[in-house]
Design a protein around this motif. Structure first.
Motif, PDB file in Angstrom:
ATOM      1  N   ALA A 241       0.894  -1.107  -0.008  1.00  0.00           N
ATOM      2  CA  ALA A 241       0.008   0.073   0.017  1.00  0.00           C
ATOM      3  C   ALA A 241       0.847   1.184   0.019  1.00  0.00           C
ATOM      4  N   GLY A 242       1.269   1.539  -0.951  1.00  0.00           N
ATOM      5  CA  GLY A 242       2.353   2.874  -1.257  1.00  0.00           C
ATOM      6  C   GLY A 242       3.353   2.832  -0.052  1.00  0.00           C
ATOM      7  N   ASN A 243       4.040   1.644   0.298  1.00  0.00           N
ATOM      8  CA  ASN A 243       4.960   1.584   1.252  1.00  0.00           C
ATOM      9  C   ASN A 243       4.691   2.250   2.633  1.00  0.00           C
ATOM     10  N   MET A 244       3.253   1.809   2.895  1.00  0.00           N
ATOM     11  CA  MET A 244       2.748   2.410   4.330  1.00  0.00           C
ATOM     12  C   MET A 244       2.713   1.250   5.320  1.00  0.00           C
ATOM     13  N   TRP A 245       2.600  -0.101   4.715  1.00  0.00           N
ATOM     14  CA  TRP A 245       2.431  -1.038   5.699  1.00  0.00           C
ATOM     15  C   TRP A 245       2.936  -2.338   5.040  1.00  0.00           C
ATOM     16  N   GLY A 246       3.011  -3.463   5.692  1.00  0.00           N
ATOM     17  CA  GLY A 246       3.437  -4.606   5.213  1.00  0.00           C
ATOM     18  C   GLY A 246       4.820  -5.239   5.484  1.00  0.00           C
ATOM     19  N   PRO A 247       5.017  -6.381   4.759  1.00  0.00           N
ATOM     20  CA  PRO A 247       6.344  -7.134   5.096  1.00  0.00           C
ATOM     21  C   PRO A 247       7.349  -6.306   4.661  1.00  0.00           C
ATOM     22  N   PRO A 248       8.521  -6.170   5.348  1.00  0.00           N
ATOM     23  CA  PRO A 248       9.856  -5.220   4.797  1.00  0.00           C
ATOM     24  C   PRO A 248      10.462  -5.784   3.524  1.00  0.00           C
ATOM     25  N   THR A 249      10.889  -4.964   2.799  1.00  0.00           N
ATOM     26  CA  THR A 249      11.398  -5.235   1.326  1.00  0.00           C
ATOM     27  C   THR A 249      12.631  -4.162   1.126  1.00  0.00           C
ATOM     28  N   GLU A 250      13.698  -4.705   0.500  1.00  0.00           N
ATOM     29  CA  GLU A 250      14.721  -3.682   0.179  1.00  0.00           C
ATOM     30  C   GLU A 250      14.227  -3.146  -1.279  1.00  0.00           C
ATOM     31  N   VAL A 251      14.240  -1.771  -1.084  1.00  0.00           N
ATOM     32  CA  VAL A 251      13.912  -0.765  -2.360  1.00  0.00           C
ATOM     33  C   VAL A 251      15.096  -0.703  -3.159  1.00  0.00           C
ATOM     34  N   LYS A 252      14.803  -0.907  -4.537  1.00  0.00           N
ATOM     35  CA  LYS A 252      15.733  -0.857  -5.558  1.00  0.00           C
ATOM     36  C   LYS A 252      15.847   0.840  -5.867  1.00  0.00           C
ATOM     37  N   LEU A 253      17.035   1.325  -5.558  1.00  0.00           N
ATOM     38  CA  LEU A 253      17.237   2.910  -5.629  1.00  0.00           C
ATOM     39  C   LEU A 253      17.564   3.164  -7.055  1.00  0.00           C
ATOM     40  N   THR A 254      16.915   4.470  -7.318  1.00  0.00           N
ATOM     41  CA  THR A 254      17.069   4.968  -8.743  1.00  0.00           C
ATOM     42  C   THR A 254      18.447   5.267  -9.124  1.00  0.00           C
ATOM     43  N   LYS A 255      18.922   5.805 -10.273  1.00  0.00           N
ATOM     44  CA  LYS A 255      20.112   6.288 -10.861  1.00  0.00           C
ATOM     45  C   LYS A 255      20.404   7.326  -9.842  1.00  0.00           C
ATOM     46  N   LYS A 256      19.490   8.401  -9.859  1.00  0.00           N
ATOM     47  CA  LYS A 256      19.461   9.572  -9.146  1.00  0.00           C
ATOM     48  C   LYS A 256      19.774   9.610  -7.750  1.00  0.00           C
ATOM     49  N   GLU A 257      19.288   8.497  -7.138  1.00  0.00           N
ATOM     50  CA  GLU A 257      19.494   8.029  -5.551  1.00  0.00           C
ATOM     51  C   GLU A 257      20.713   7.721  -5.378  1.00  0.00           C
ATOM     52  N   ASN A 258      21.450   7.226  -6.537  1.00  0.00           N
ATOM     53  CA  ASN A 258      22.750   6.816  -6.461  1.00  0.00           C
ATOM     54  C   ASN A 258      23.793   7.618  -6.936  1.00  0.00           C
ATOM     55  N   ASP A 259      23.573   8.685  -7.238  1.00  0.00           N
ATOM     56  CA  ASP A 259      24.415   9.726  -7.919  1.00  0.00           C
ATOM     57  C   ASP A 259      25.593  10.064  -7.228  1.00  0.00           C
ATOM     58  N   PRO A 260      26.933   9.812  -7.592  1.00  0.00           N
ATOM     59  CA  PRO A 260      28.093   9.896  -6.816  1.00  0.00           C
ATOM     60  C   PRO A 260      28.145  11.475  -6.559  1.00  0.00           C
ATOM     61  N   ALA A 261      27.971  12.702  -7.674  1.00  0.00           N
ATOM     62  CA  ALA A 261      28.265  13.867  -7.364  1.00  0.00           C
ATOM     63  C   ALA A 261      27.114  14.310  -6.376  1.00  0.00           C
ATOM     64  N   THR A 262      25.921  14.195  -6.056  1.00  0.00           N
ATOM     65  CA  THR A 262      25.041  14.262  -5.244  1.00  0.00           C
ATOM     66  C   THR A 262      25.381  13.836  -3.840  1.00  0.00           C
ATOM     67  N   MET A 263      25.797  12.599  -3.881  1.00  0.00           N
ATOM     68  CA  MET A 263      26.274  11.745  -2.498  1.00  0.00           C
ATOM     69  C   MET A 263      27.398  12.808  -1.911  1.00  0.00           C
TER      70      MET A 263
END
Length: 118
Positions: free
Chosen positions: A80-102
């Motif tokens: 439900a939109g990541n509000m509840w339920g069993p835990p799962t690992e989220v695949k991060l987007t390219k933007k979320e893994n941007d070395p310059a932003t990190m």
């Protein structure tokens, strides 16, 4: 992004420490009670869909003791939109893994909190 930046630094230093991030989803905790008392979440209908506080700890437990969780992982509820339920690992987007932003976030964090050394 900070856990990913920390994970990279820990790996470069040869550390066995894992840097992970966990989101509880929507959980019925005292945070909502005190927010409501201070005028923040005025008896909102959304809280009818909240999971228990205990279920909200599951992503954190998965990060801490679950198998297969690598450094840099982000774990949150799967339903439900990541509000509840069993835990799962989220695949991060390219933007979320941007070395310059990190690097920018790391530098800003060190300005705010001081230099961090392994």
């Amino acid at each position: 992004m900070l856990p990913q930046a920390l994970a990279a630094r820990l790996a470069a230093a040869g550390s066995k420490v894992k840097a992970v991030c966990a989101a509880p989803g929507l959980a019925a905790t005292n945070l909502q009670v005190t927010t409501n008392q201070n005028g923040g979440m005025k008896e909102t209908w959304i809280m009818r869909f909240a999971q228990s506080a205990e279920d909200g700890t599951m992503p954190l437990l998965q990060c801490c003791i679950g198998s297969g969780v690598a450094s840099g992982a982000f774990v949150e509820p799967s339903g439900a939109g990541n509000m509840w339920g069993p835990p799962t690992e989220v695949k991060l987007t390219k933007k979320e893994n941007d070395p310059a932003t990190m690097e920018m976030l790391w530098a800003a964090s060190e300005i705010a909190c001081g230099e961090w050394k392994l």
